[in-house]
Design an enzyme around this catalytic site. Structure first.
Site, PDB file in Angstrom:
ATOM      1  CG  ASP A  30      57.300  11.150  39.060  1.00 16.84           C
ATOM      2  OD1 ASP A  30      58.464  10.707  38.931  1.00 16.84           O
ATOM      3  OD2 ASP A  30      56.742  11.868  38.192  1.00 16.84           O
ATOM      4  CB  ILE A  31      55.541  16.236  38.943  1.00 20.08           C
ATOM      5  CG1 ILE A  31      54.659  17.463  38.940  1.00 20.08           C
ATOM      6  CG2 ILE A  31      56.216  16.027  37.595  1.00 20.08           C
ATOM      7  CD1 ILE A  31      55.439  18.769  38.805  1.00 20.08           C
ATOM      8  CG  ASN A  87      65.190   5.350  34.492  1.00 22.31           C
ATOM      9  OD1 ASN A  87      65.180   4.152  34.189  1.00 22.31           O
ATOM     10  ND2 ASN A  87      64.089   6.067  34.619  1.00 22.31           N
ATOM     11  N   GLY A  93      66.968   6.695  29.964  1.00 21.69           N
ATOM     12  CA  GLY A  93      65.876   7.656  30.052  1.00 21.69           C
ATOM     13  C   GLY A  93      65.981   8.592  31.234  1.00 21.69           C
ATOM     14  CD  GLN A  94      70.175  10.143  35.595  1.00 19.44           C
ATOM     15  OE1 GLN A  94      71.018   9.354  35.181  1.00 19.44           O
ATOM     16  NE2 GLN A  94      70.327  10.867  36.687  1.00 19.44           N
ATOM     17  CB  SER A  95      64.453  13.233  32.325  1.00 18.62           C
ATOM     18  OG  SER A  95      63.611  12.917  33.406  1.00 18.62           O
ATOM     19  CG  HIS A 100      65.477  10.127  40.420  1.00 16.67           C
ATOM     20  ND1 HIS A 100      66.405  10.875  39.736  1.00 16.67           N
ATOM     21  CD2 HIS A 100      64.671   9.578  39.490  1.00 16.67           C
ATOM     22  CE1 HIS A 100      66.159  10.803  38.438  1.00 16.67           C
ATOM     23  NE2 HIS A 100      65.115  10.006  38.256  1.00 16.67           N
ATOM     24  CG  LEU A 101      66.121   4.193  44.659  1.00 12.72           C
ATOM     25  CD1 LEU A 101      65.884   3.443  45.970  1.00 12.72           C
ATOM     26  CD2 LEU A 101      66.500   3.215  43.557  1.00 12.72           C
TER      27      LEU A 101
HETATM   28  P1  5GP Z   1      64.014   9.998  35.358  1.00 12.02           P
HETATM   29  O1  5GP Z   1      63.409  10.057  33.979  1.00 12.02           O
HETATM   30  O2  5GP Z   1      65.175  10.949  35.484  1.00 12.02           O
HETATM   31  O3  5GP Z   1      64.320   8.611  35.835  1.00 12.02           O
HETATM   32  O4  5GP Z   1      62.861  10.486  36.331  1.00 12.02           O
HETATM   33  C1  5GP Z   1      62.626  11.805  36.645  1.00 12.02           C
HETATM   34  C2  5GP Z   1      61.261  11.878  37.278  1.00 12.02           C
HETATM   35  O5  5GP Z   1      61.139  13.103  37.942  1.00 12.02           O
HETATM   36  C3  5GP Z   1      60.117  11.775  36.272  1.00 12.02           C
HETATM   37  O6  5GP Z   1      59.280  10.669  36.594  1.00 12.02           O
HETATM   38  C4  5GP Z   1      59.402  13.118  36.429  1.00 12.02           C
HETATM   39  O7  5GP Z   1      58.005  13.010  36.325  1.00 12.02           O
HETATM   40  C5  5GP Z   1      59.829  13.573  37.803  1.00 12.02           C
HETATM   41  N1  5GP Z   1      59.902  15.013  37.979  1.00 12.02           N
HETATM   42  C6  5GP Z   1      60.528  15.904  37.155  1.00 12.02           C
HETATM   43  N2  5GP Z   1      60.420  17.155  37.640  1.00 12.02           N
HETATM   44  C7  5GP Z   1      59.726  17.048  38.804  1.00 12.02           C
HETATM   45  C8  5GP Z   1      59.284  18.016  39.772  1.00 12.02           C
HETATM   46  O8  5GP Z   1      59.524  19.224  39.670  1.00 12.02           O
HETATM   47  N3  5GP Z   1      58.592  17.533  40.835  1.00 12.02           N
HETATM   48  C9  5GP Z   1      58.323  16.209  40.995  1.00 12.02           C
HETATM   49  N4  5GP Z   1      57.616  15.859  42.086  1.00 12.02           N
HETATM   50  N5  5GP Z   1      58.708  15.282  40.106  1.00 12.02           N
HETATM   51  C10 5GP Z   1      59.395  15.698  39.023  1.00 12.02           C
END
Ligand code: 5GP
Ligand code: ZN
Length: 114
Positions: A30-31, A87, A93-95, A100-101
Site C-alpha cells: 500500500d502506498i 472495505n 471508506g472504500q476509496s 482489494h483485500l
Molecule cells: P480503500 O480505502 O479503498 O479500502 O483502500 C485503498 C487503498 O489503496 C488505500 O490504503 C490507499 O493507500 C491505497 N492506494 C491508493 N492509490 C494507490 C496507488 O496508486 N498505489 C498503491 N500502492 N496504493 C494505493
C-alpha cells in the site's frame, strides 16, 4: 478498466512494489501504509465492489484469501496475527473502486476499527 488505478497497476502502467503475482491476482505494498506490513491483494479482474461480485467470482475471492495467508506467513506475521480488511462502499471508506483485500500486520491491532 480504463480509469481504474488498480487496473493500471495490474497492467504495469503505474509502478508498484509487487509482492506476489499469478494469473488471477496481484499483491503490492500500500502506498500509504497503516501498519509495518500493509499489502493490498487484488483480483486482476476488475470488480468494483464486493457487492458487485457474483457467484462466478467465488473461487477468485477465495483465492485472494489464500494468497493473503501465504503472504502473511512469508512476512512472518502468520502465527503472530494479522488482519484482513475489505472495505465495500462509501460508508466503509472504500476509496479505490476495484476490490482489494488489505493485509495488515506487524503491530498490535485495536478493535473496533474506526
Ligand atoms: P480503500 O480505502 O479503498 O479500502 O483502500 C485503498 C487503498 O489503496 C488505500 O490504503 C490507499 O493507500 C491505497 N492506494 C491508493 N492509490 C494507490 C496507488 O496508486 N498505489 C498503491 N500502492 N496504493 C494505493
Ligand atoms: Zn480495476
Amino acid at each position: 478498466m480504463e480509469d481504474c488505478i488498480f487496473c493500471k497497476i495490474v497492467n504495469k502502467q503505474i509502478p508498484s512494489n509487487i509482492i506476489y503475482e499469478d494469473d488471477k491476482s496481484l499483491a503490492f505494498n500500500d502506498i500509504n501504509p497503516q501498519a509495518p506490513v500493509h499489502i493490498l491483494i487484488i483480483p486482476k479482474k476488475h470488480i468494483r465492489t464486493l457487492l458487485e461480485s457474483d457467484d462466478t467470482d467465488k473461487e477468485l475471492l477465495g483465492h485472494l484469501t489464500q494468497v493473503a495467508r501465504d503472504i502473511a506467513n512469508e512476512k512472518g506475521i502468520g502465527t503472530k496475527g494479522f488482519r484482513l480488511v475489505l472495505n465495500s462502499g462509501l460508508e466503509a471508506g472504500q476509496s479505490v473502486w476495484h476490490i482489494h483485500l488489505h493485509l495488515l500486520g506487524g503491530r498490535k491491532m485495536s478493535w473496533p476499527p474506526g
